[in-house]
Design a protein around this motif. Structure first.
Motif, PDB file in Angstrom:
ATOM      1  N   MET A  46      62.620  22.369 -30.918  1.00  0.00           N
ATOM      2  CA  MET A  46      61.567  22.592 -30.074  1.00  0.00           C
ATOM      3  C   MET A  46      61.455  21.162 -29.431  1.00  0.00           C
ATOM      4  O   MET A  46      61.081  21.304 -28.269  1.00  0.00           O
ATOM      5  CB  MET A  46      60.326  22.594 -31.412  1.00  0.00           C
ATOM      6  N   ARG A  47      62.048  20.089 -29.954  1.00  0.00           N
ATOM      7  CA  ARG A  47      61.716  18.962 -28.959  1.00  0.00           C
ATOM      8  C   ARG A  47      62.852  19.008 -27.820  1.00  0.00           C
ATOM      9  O   ARG A  47      62.332  18.802 -26.534  1.00  0.00           O
ATOM     10  CB  ARG A  47      62.259  17.584 -29.729  1.00  0.00           C
ATOM     11  N   ASN A  48      64.024  19.431 -28.073  1.00  0.00           N
ATOM     12  CA  ASN A  48      64.813  19.942 -26.961  1.00  0.00           C
ATOM     13  C   ASN A  48      64.232  20.683 -25.772  1.00  0.00           C
ATOM     14  O   ASN A  48      64.276  20.593 -24.782  1.00  0.00           O
ATOM     15  CB  ASN A  48      66.134  20.232 -27.502  1.00  0.00           C
ATOM     16  N   GLU A  49      63.640  21.949 -26.462  1.00  0.00           N
ATOM     17  CA  GLU A  49      63.294  23.017 -25.626  1.00  0.00           C
ATOM     18  C   GLU A  49      61.838  22.499 -24.676  1.00  0.00           C
ATOM     19  O   GLU A  49      61.497  23.201 -23.942  1.00  0.00           O
ATOM     20  CB  GLU A  49      62.976  24.268 -26.311  1.00  0.00           C
ATOM     21  N   SER A  50      61.164  21.889 -25.379  1.00  0.00           N
ATOM     22  CA  SER A  50      59.938  21.385 -24.759  1.00  0.00           C
ATOM     23  C   SER A  50      60.085  20.929 -23.434  1.00  0.00           C
ATOM     24  O   SER A  50      59.208  20.736 -22.481  1.00  0.00           O
ATOM     25  CB  SER A  50      59.161  20.468 -25.819  1.00  0.00           C
ATOM     26  N   TYR A  51      61.368  20.232 -22.971  1.00  0.00           N
ATOM     27  CA  TYR A  51      61.425  19.810 -21.664  1.00  0.00           C
ATOM     28  C   TYR A  51      61.575  20.622 -20.685  1.00  0.00           C
ATOM     29  O   TYR A  51      61.720  20.601 -19.387  1.00  0.00           O
ATOM     30  CB  TYR A  51      62.628  18.792 -21.606  1.00  0.00           C
ATOM     31  N   GLY A  52      61.403  22.012 -21.272  1.00  0.00           N
ATOM     32  CA  GLY A  52      61.360  23.239 -20.089  1.00  0.00           C
ATOM     33  C   GLY A  52      59.870  23.434 -19.869  1.00  0.00           C
ATOM     34  O   GLY A  52      59.610  24.332 -18.836  1.00  0.00           O
ATOM     35  N   LEU A  53      59.055  22.730 -20.512  1.00  0.00           N
ATOM     36  CA  LEU A  53      57.620  22.834 -20.149  1.00  0.00           C
ATOM     37  C   LEU A  53      56.992  21.840 -18.899  1.00  0.00           C
ATOM     38  O   LEU A  53      57.487  21.028 -18.791  1.00  0.00           O
ATOM     39  CB  LEU A  53      56.689  22.771 -21.299  1.00  0.00           C
ATOM     40  N   GLU A  54      55.739  22.297 -18.569  1.00  0.00           N
ATOM     41  CA  GLU A  54      55.046  21.410 -17.646  1.00  0.00           C
ATOM     42  C   GLU A  54      53.989  20.640 -18.832  1.00  0.00           C
ATOM     43  O   GLU A  54      53.725  21.378 -19.793  1.00  0.00           O
ATOM     44  CB  GLU A  54      54.234  22.155 -16.513  1.00  0.00           C
ATOM     45  N   MET A  55      53.556  19.663 -18.307  1.00  0.00           N
ATOM     46  CA  MET A  55      52.570  18.946 -19.156  1.00  0.00           C
ATOM     47  C   MET A  55      51.219  19.500 -19.109  1.00  0.00           C
ATOM     48  O   MET A  55      50.373  19.000 -19.896  1.00  0.00           O
ATOM     49  CB  MET A  55      52.719  17.474 -19.148  1.00  0.00           C
ATOM     50  N   TYR A  56      50.920  20.162 -17.853  1.00  0.00           N
ATOM     51  CA  TYR A  56      49.545  20.769 -17.650  1.00  0.00           C
ATOM     52  C   TYR A  56      49.492  22.035 -18.202  1.00  0.00           C
ATOM     53  O   TYR A  56      50.508  22.787 -17.801  1.00  0.00           O
ATOM     54  CB  TYR A  56      49.395  20.855 -16.127  1.00  0.00           C
ATOM     55  N   SER A  57      48.321  22.107 -18.953  1.00  0.00           N
ATOM     56  CA  SER A  57      48.222  23.722 -19.235  1.00  0.00           C
ATOM     57  C   SER A  57      47.201  24.421 -18.092  1.00  0.00           C
ATOM     58  O   SER A  57      46.028  23.951 -18.405  1.00  0.00           O
ATOM     59  CB  SER A  57      47.586  23.862 -20.538  1.00  0.00           C
ATOM     60  N   PRO A  58      47.481  25.426 -17.364  1.00  0.00           N
ATOM     61  CA  PRO A  58      46.420  26.024 -16.607  1.00  0.00           C
ATOM     62  C   PRO A  58      45.441  27.162 -17.317  1.00  0.00           C
ATOM     63  O   PRO A  58      44.626  27.410 -17.112  1.00  0.00           O
ATOM     64  CB  PRO A  58      47.384  27.053 -15.935  1.00  0.00           C
ATOM     65  N   TYR A  59      45.924  27.348 -18.839  1.00  0.00           N
ATOM     66  CA  TYR A  59      45.102  28.155 -19.723  1.00  0.00           C
ATOM     67  C   TYR A  59      43.797  27.246 -20.192  1.00  0.00           C
ATOM     68  O   TYR A  59      42.871  27.761 -20.332  1.00  0.00           O
ATOM     69  CB  TYR A  59      45.894  28.574 -20.807  1.00  0.00           C
ATOM     70  N   LEU A  60      44.094  25.918 -20.456  1.00  0.00           N
ATOM     71  CA  LEU A  60      42.992  25.120 -20.890  1.00  0.00           C
ATOM     72  C   LEU A  60      42.379  24.213 -19.847  1.00  0.00           C
ATOM     73  O   LEU A  60      41.510  23.539 -20.155  1.00  0.00           O
ATOM     74  CB  LEU A  60      43.396  24.536 -22.281  1.00  0.00           C
ATOM     75  N   ASP A  61      43.171  24.105 -18.729  1.00  0.00           N
ATOM     76  CA  ASP A  61      42.889  23.011 -17.649  1.00  0.00           C
ATOM     77  C   ASP A  61      43.003  21.774 -18.299  1.00  0.00           C
ATOM     78  O   ASP A  61      41.901  20.899 -18.033  1.00  0.00           O
ATOM     79  CB  ASP A  61      41.496  23.500 -17.055  1.00  0.00           C
ATOM     80  N   LYS A  62      43.976  21.493 -19.213  1.00  0.00           N
ATOM     81  CA  LYS A  62      43.997  20.148 -19.703  1.00  0.00           C
ATOM     82  C   LYS A  62      45.717  19.484 -19.410  1.00  0.00           C
ATOM     83  O   LYS A  62      46.409  20.430 -19.246  1.00  0.00           O
ATOM     84  CB  LYS A  62      43.755  19.946 -21.306  1.00  0.00           C
ATOM     85  N   ASP A  63      45.846  18.386 -19.522  1.00  0.00           N
ATOM     86  CA  ASP A  63      47.083  17.881 -19.168  1.00  0.00           C
ATOM     87  C   ASP A  63      47.736  16.855 -20.350  1.00  0.00           C
ATOM     88  O   ASP A  63      46.818  15.757 -20.614  1.00  0.00           O
ATOM     89  CB  ASP A  63      46.853  17.075 -17.886  1.00  0.00           C
ATOM     90  N   LEU A  64      48.786  16.873 -20.692  1.00  0.00           N
ATOM     91  CA  LEU A  64      49.152  16.060 -21.626  1.00  0.00           C
ATOM     92  C   LEU A  64      49.528  14.297 -21.272  1.00  0.00           C
ATOM     93  O   LEU A  64      49.240  13.601 -21.978  1.00  0.00           O
ATOM     94  CB  LEU A  64      50.712  16.399 -22.173  1.00  0.00           C
ATOM     95  N   LYS A  65      49.198  14.398 -20.108  1.00  0.00           N
ATOM     96  CA  LYS A  65      49.303  12.982 -19.284  1.00  0.00           C
ATOM     97  C   LYS A  65      47.850  12.330 -19.736  1.00  0.00           C
ATOM     98  O   LYS A  65      48.029  11.135 -19.669  1.00  0.00           O
ATOM     99  CB  LYS A  65      49.325  13.145 -17.896  1.00  0.00           C
TER     100      LYS A  65
END
Length: 285
Positions: A46-65
């Motif tokens: 999952m750590r490797n695959e996570s880099y295919g994601l964006e840090m922003y979630s349009p579903y929740l309008d929240k950002d990992l940043k």
């Protein structure tokens, strides 16, 4: 706890331990898997695959940043010793809780949730558990064993007691488990009807969230140890996460039972990563 910076983190979970609100760790354990092993590989995949994601979630309008989340890596567990492995997980999660932070765990078979829930319970005695799964996990013993992924919620009930566990999506289990649940837990078969009312009831309570990825239909996530047809869709798990986002005090969470190598396409791992991103954004208030 070794608080040195982990260089192999889940996307966006790279805050320093001292400043983090949430501490993520992997529990690479599948010692009680009853069908297809391999969940021990989920955290690293999952750590490797996570880099295919964006840090922003349009579903929740929240950002990992905008979050303070630290991924400290995987625990080193004593291979072949279930009891010692559970002790390592509990002690690690307990240290996170005592440091005033929220533990989030990547399993591993579902038994790893038991020591994590217990560690959080020792600080939050009034804790409730939201359990999303295909399976009841309420056997007292499984093949004579008290510690198994088939009885993880029964072991949690041992210290939580009646009325503290809410189960959703359940569609598989021994008949006696369903009968036992009628007296001891709140169990919703097949779907998550009534979740809105439960969230409202628990809005300001301490809540632990455990998601077994096999709540999703195996057409969505074939990469799991015990696939169970008849599950929910990806849109429905997003709806669940949107609903629990209204909870004020999630004090621990986990995602378990991804067995990535049964899905050579990598789609199951991608789904797990996206769920975990959303779950982290839900937990981080």
């Amino acid at each position: 706890m070794n608080k040195a910076k982990n260089v192999h983190t889940f996307l966006g979970f790279d805050s320093d331990y001292e400043e983090a609100k949430i501490v993520v760790f992997g529990a690479p354990f599948d010692g009680t898997t009853s069908f297809r092993p391999g969940t021990r590989f989920a955290p690293s995949v999952m750590r490797n695959e996570s880099y295919g994601l964006e840090m922003y979630s349009p579903y929740l309008d929240k950002d990992l940043k905008d979050t303070k989340i630290c991924d400290v890596g995987d625990l080193v567990l004593p291979i072949g010793n279930t009891e010692k492995s559970m002790k390592v997980i509990k002690e690690f999660a307990k240290e996170i809780v005592e440091d005033g932070k929220i533990p989030m765990m990547i399993g591993g078979d579902h038994l790893v949730s038991y020591p994590a829930i217990e560690a959080v319970y020792e600080k939050h005695k009034d804790i409730y558990v939201l359990h999303f799964d295909a399976h009841t996990d309420l056997r007292d013993t499984f093949f004579g064993e008290k510690l198994s992924h088939a009885n993880v919620l029964r072991r949690a009930w041992d210290f939580l007691g009646d009325g503290r566990i809410y189960q959703f999506g359940i569609r598989s289990g021994d008949r006696e488990e369903f009968l036992w649940a009628e007296e001891h837990t709140h169990l919703t078969k097949f779907n998550y009807d009534g979740l809105d009312e439960v969230v409202e009831r628990l809005k300001d309570k301490a809540v632990y969230v455990t998601i077994d990825i096999d709540i999703l239909d195996p057409s969505v996530v074939p990469g799991t140890g015990t696939p169970e047809p008849g599950g929910i869709s990806f849109k429905e798990i997003l709806d669940i996460l949107s609903k629990i986002n209204k909870l004020d005090n999630i004090v621990g969470a986990d995602l378990v039972e991804l067995a990535p190598h049964y899905d050579p396409t990598g789609v199951s791992s991608a789904v797990a990563c996206k769920i975990f991103r959303e779950l982290a954004l839900v937990v981080h208030k």
